[in-house]
Scaffold this motif. Structure first.
Motif, mmCIF file in Angstrom:
data_model
loop_
_atom_site.group_PDB
_atom_site.id
_atom_site.type_symbol
_atom_site.label_atom_id
_atom_site.label_comp_id
_atom_site.label_asym_id
_atom_site.label_seq_id
_atom_site.Cartn_x
_atom_site.Cartn_y
_atom_site.Cartn_z
ATOM 1 N N LEU A 274 -49.898 10.995 -34.306
ATOM 2 C CA LEU A 274 -49.810 9.625 -34.088
ATOM 3 C C LEU A 274 -48.274 9.189 -33.804
ATOM 4 O O LEU A 274 -47.753 9.224 -34.685
ATOM 5 N N HIS A 275 -47.622 8.155 -32.512
ATOM 6 C CA HIS A 275 -47.051 7.866 -31.645
ATOM 7 C C HIS A 275 -46.506 7.490 -32.517
ATOM 8 O O HIS A 275 -47.071 5.797 -30.974
ATOM 9 N N VAL A 276 -45.193 5.849 -32.940
ATOM 10 C CA VAL A 276 -45.576 4.885 -33.332
ATOM 11 C C VAL A 276 -43.914 4.378 -32.380
ATOM 12 O O VAL A 276 -43.080 5.436 -32.273
ATOM 13 N N LEU A 277 -43.851 3.678 -31.737
ATOM 14 C CA LEU A 277 -42.983 2.892 -30.635
ATOM 15 C C LEU A 277 -42.236 1.923 -32.243
ATOM 16 O O LEU A 277 -43.318 0.604 -31.781
ATOM 17 N N ALA A 278 -41.531 1.785 -33.114
ATOM 18 C CA ALA A 278 -40.410 0.728 -33.467
ATOM 19 C C ALA A 278 -39.406 1.193 -33.520
ATOM 20 O O ALA A 278 -38.709 2.390 -33.347
ATOM 21 N N GLU A 279 -38.390 0.548 -34.390
ATOM 22 C CA GLU A 279 -37.241 0.579 -34.423
ATOM 23 C C GLU A 279 -37.416 1.524 -35.759
ATOM 24 O O GLU A 279 -38.121 1.219 -36.801
ATOM 25 N N ALA A 280 -35.797 2.533 -36.259
ATOM 26 C CA ALA A 280 -36.159 3.338 -37.030
ATOM 27 C C ALA A 280 -36.623 2.758 -38.709
ATOM 28 O O ALA A 280 -37.301 3.082 -39.606
ATOM 29 N N ASP A 281 -35.834 1.229 -38.390
ATOM 30 C CA ASP A 281 -35.948 1.111 -40.341
ATOM 31 C C ASP A 281 -37.124 0.175 -40.423
ATOM 32 O O ASP A 281 -37.052 -1.174 -40.879
ATOM 33 N N ASP A 282 -37.573 -0.845 -39.085
ATOM 34 C CA ASP A 282 -39.018 -1.280 -39.069
ATOM 35 C C ASP A 282 -39.938 -1.325 -40.565
ATOM 36 O O ASP A 282 -40.099 0.331 -40.396
ATOM 37 N N PRO A 283 -40.336 -1.496 -41.682
ATOM 38 C CA PRO A 283 -41.184 -1.833 -42.459
ATOM 39 C C PRO A 283 -42.442 -0.938 -42.073
ATOM 40 O O PRO A 283 -42.678 -0.552 -43.146
ATOM 41 N N ILE A 284 -43.275 -1.396 -40.833
ATOM 42 C CA ILE A 284 -44.389 -0.956 -41.011
ATOM 43 C C ILE A 284 -43.987 0.959 -40.461
ATOM 44 O O ILE A 284 -44.908 1.534 -40.142
ATOM 45 N N VAL A 285 -42.857 1.019 -40.633
ATOM 46 C CA VAL A 285 -42.528 2.580 -40.278
ATOM 47 C C VAL A 285 -43.256 3.215 -41.506
ATOM 48 O O VAL A 285 -43.920 4.829 -40.801
ATOM 49 N N GLY A 286 -42.252 3.414 -42.797
ATOM 50 C CA GLY A 286 -42.800 3.701 -43.681
ATOM 51 C C GLY A 286 -44.357 3.874 -43.622
ATOM 52 O O GLY A 286 -44.727 4.135 -44.293
ATOM 53 N N LYS A 287 -44.738 2.228 -43.856
ATOM 54 C CA LYS A 287 -46.688 1.078 -43.945
ATOM 55 C C LYS A 287 -47.625 2.912 -43.592
ATOM 56 O O LYS A 287 -48.232 3.198 -44.089
ATOM 57 N N LEU A 288 -47.155 3.123 -41.696
ATOM 58 C CA LEU A 288 -48.575 3.522 -41.268
ATOM 59 C C LEU A 288 -48.041 5.303 -41.576
ATOM 60 O O LEU A 288 -48.808 5.928 -41.586
ATOM 61 N N ARG A 289 -46.722 5.460 -41.625
ATOM 62 C CA ARG A 289 -46.636 6.932 -42.348
ATOM 63 C C ARG A 289 -46.945 7.173 -43.683
ATOM 64 O O ARG A 289 -48.103 8.344 -43.659
ATOM 65 N N ALA A 290 -47.199 6.323 -44.828
ATOM 66 C CA ALA A 290 -48.014 6.447 -45.445
ATOM 67 C C ALA A 290 -49.788 7.262 -45.618
ATOM 68 O O ALA A 290 -50.381 7.161 -46.503
ATOM 69 N N LEU A 291 -50.480 6.252 -44.433
ATOM 70 C CA LEU A 291 -51.385 5.920 -44.223
ATOM 71 C C LEU A 291 -51.906 6.963 -43.117
ATOM 72 O O LEU A 291 -53.029 7.555 -43.184
ATOM 73 N N TRP A 292 -51.091 7.660 -42.873
ATOM 74 C CA TRP A 292 -51.274 8.818 -41.794
ATOM 75 C C TRP A 292 -50.747 10.323 -42.532
ATOM 76 O O TRP A 292 -49.845 11.032 -42.645
ATOM 77 N N PRO A 293 -51.407 11.517 -41.899
ATOM 78 C CA PRO A 293 -51.538 12.646 -43.036
ATOM 79 C C PRO A 293 -50.867 13.956 -41.322
ATOM 80 O O PRO A 293 -50.894 14.543 -42.084
ATOM 81 N N ASN A 294 -51.280 13.544 -40.614
ATOM 82 C CA ASN A 294 -51.266 14.743 -39.602
ATOM 83 C C ASN A 294 -49.367 14.211 -39.077
ATOM 84 O O ASN A 294 -48.655 13.920 -39.231
ATOM 85 N N THR A 295 -49.295 14.851 -38.036
ATOM 86 C CA THR A 295 -47.790 14.691 -36.999
ATOM 87 C C THR A 295 -47.860 13.493 -37.129
ATOM 88 O O THR A 295 -48.223 12.645 -36.303
#
Length: 367
Positions: A274-295
């Motif tokens: 999963l390739h996410v385009l967002a600023e590193a401190d955007d809360p959604i980066v952590g939210k989606l990280r928690a849902l994603w099991p792979n790279t």
């Protein structure tokens, strides 16, 4: 005279054990490092969308990247958004990609093709007189570049419900062609206001069928495309890029919960990354990280300078597994070496980003 404080900027080469330089298994791929080349539209394909020798040279020059993600490439003729972007939907284009795959592999790197259906971000002049398609007949603000210069966007044609499976099938066919050409996989472009993103965005998608309304419905088309491409070439060869809340190309999104719905459903398919385009401190980066099991891959976006040391910390902390870099790879074909040695970087000439010849494309010097 009062003394003036002198600030010295301390720089350092990367250590051999830097997280950025470690190999990474991504589905079927083993990448040599975690500094990947982001997809970058450069408009250098032949007029019929066939990738050419100049593009093969360009990508081979940047083979120091752990993984090269190609420029957005249309899976169908109606999916083209701009002049001279490559396609992946006929035999000549497939042969062109074969040359590129061979050139990159000869230099020891890996490459995936980003499949980008532009949807409403197009013009009849670009798609042989056809009206661009979209989830809904909502005209984007602004102008689009065509062979005749900048022109106003037209109002797109809404895809009929019974047309959607055909578009899904076009993605799957393009994925098969990519792998048949020797390309290592594909990335689905569900970001930056193009067709997949248009279906996700509640401000653009005004449908009342099973592809509009709720977050689950708006995610449905993207999930169907992901499943079809995974079935075609294997889920471990498929990645996807998203840009939650990104307003590029006149996208309007209020309900970002669609990305949590989407990520949870895509996780069940076993996609490679999963390739996410967002600023590193955007809360959604952590939210989606928690849902994603792979790279999990991060790109910090158009307006944010890629920061080597920040990227190193993010990987060390486990926030992401790899990062993608755009503009710095344009001007520095050997960016990984330059970052490793902390060498001076070439400056990119933005007047040569889109269209043209070798100038500003393959003529940037390596160390």
């Amino acid at each position: 005279m009062p003394s003036q404080e002198v600030r010295r900027i301390v720089t350092r080469p990367l250590a051999a054990d830097s997280p950025l330089l470690q190999p990474l298994t991504v589905g079927t791929l083993q990448t040599a490092n975690r500094i990947w080349m982001a997809p970058l539209t450069r408009n250098r394909a032949d007029t019929d969308g066939t990738p050419n020798e100049l593009q093969a040279e360009y990508y081979a020059q940047r083979a120091g990247a752990g993984l090269i993600i190609s420029e957005g490439s249309q899976p169908s003729a109606i999916g083209q958004g701009y002049p001279n972007t490559p396609g992946v939907h006929n035999d000549a284009q497939q042969a062109g990609w074969k040359r590129i795959a061979e050139a990159v592999h000869a230099k020891g790197s890996k490459i995936v093709i980003q499949l980008m259906h532009a949807g409403r971000i197009s013009h009849p002049d670009t798609v042989a007189g056809q009206t661009p398609v979209a989830p809904s007949a909502v005209r984007p603000a602004g102008k689009v570049f065509t062979t005749g210069g900048e022109q106003e966007f037209p109002t797109p044609r809404e895809l009929a419900t019974d047309e959607v499976p055909g578009v899904v099938a076009e993605y799957a066919d393009a994925a098969r062609r990519a792998v048949a050409a020797g390309i290592d996989g594909i990335e689905l472009h569900a970001a930056n206001g193009y067709l997949l993103h248009q279906f996700l965005a509640d401000g653009i998608n005004q449908r009342t069928d099973n592809y509009g309304g709720s977050a689950e419905n708006r995610a449905r088309f993207v999930v169907e495309v992901a499943k079809a491409t995974a079935d075609a070439i294997g889920a471990d060869r498929v990645g996807i890029r998203i840009s939650p809340g990104n307003t590029f190309n006149d996208i309007s999104e209020d309900d970002l919960t669609v990305y949590e719905t989407l990520t949870s459903q895509l996780a069940e398919l076993g996609l490679a990354y999963l390739h996410v385009l967002a600023e590193a401190d955007d809360p959604i980066v952590g939210k989606l990280r928690a849902l994603w099991p792979n790279t999990y891959v991060l790109n910090t976006g158009f307006g944010v300078e890629s920061d080597r040391d920040q990227f190193e910390r993010l990987i060390a902390d486990g926030a992401v597994d790899a990062v993608t870099v755009g503009r710095k790879f344009i001007a520095n074909p050997d960016l990984v070496r330059r970052w490793t040695e902390d060498a001076e970087l070439n400056e990119a000439d933005d007047t040569t980003f889109y269209g043209g010849d070798a100038k500003g494309y393959t003529d940037y010097p390596a160390l």
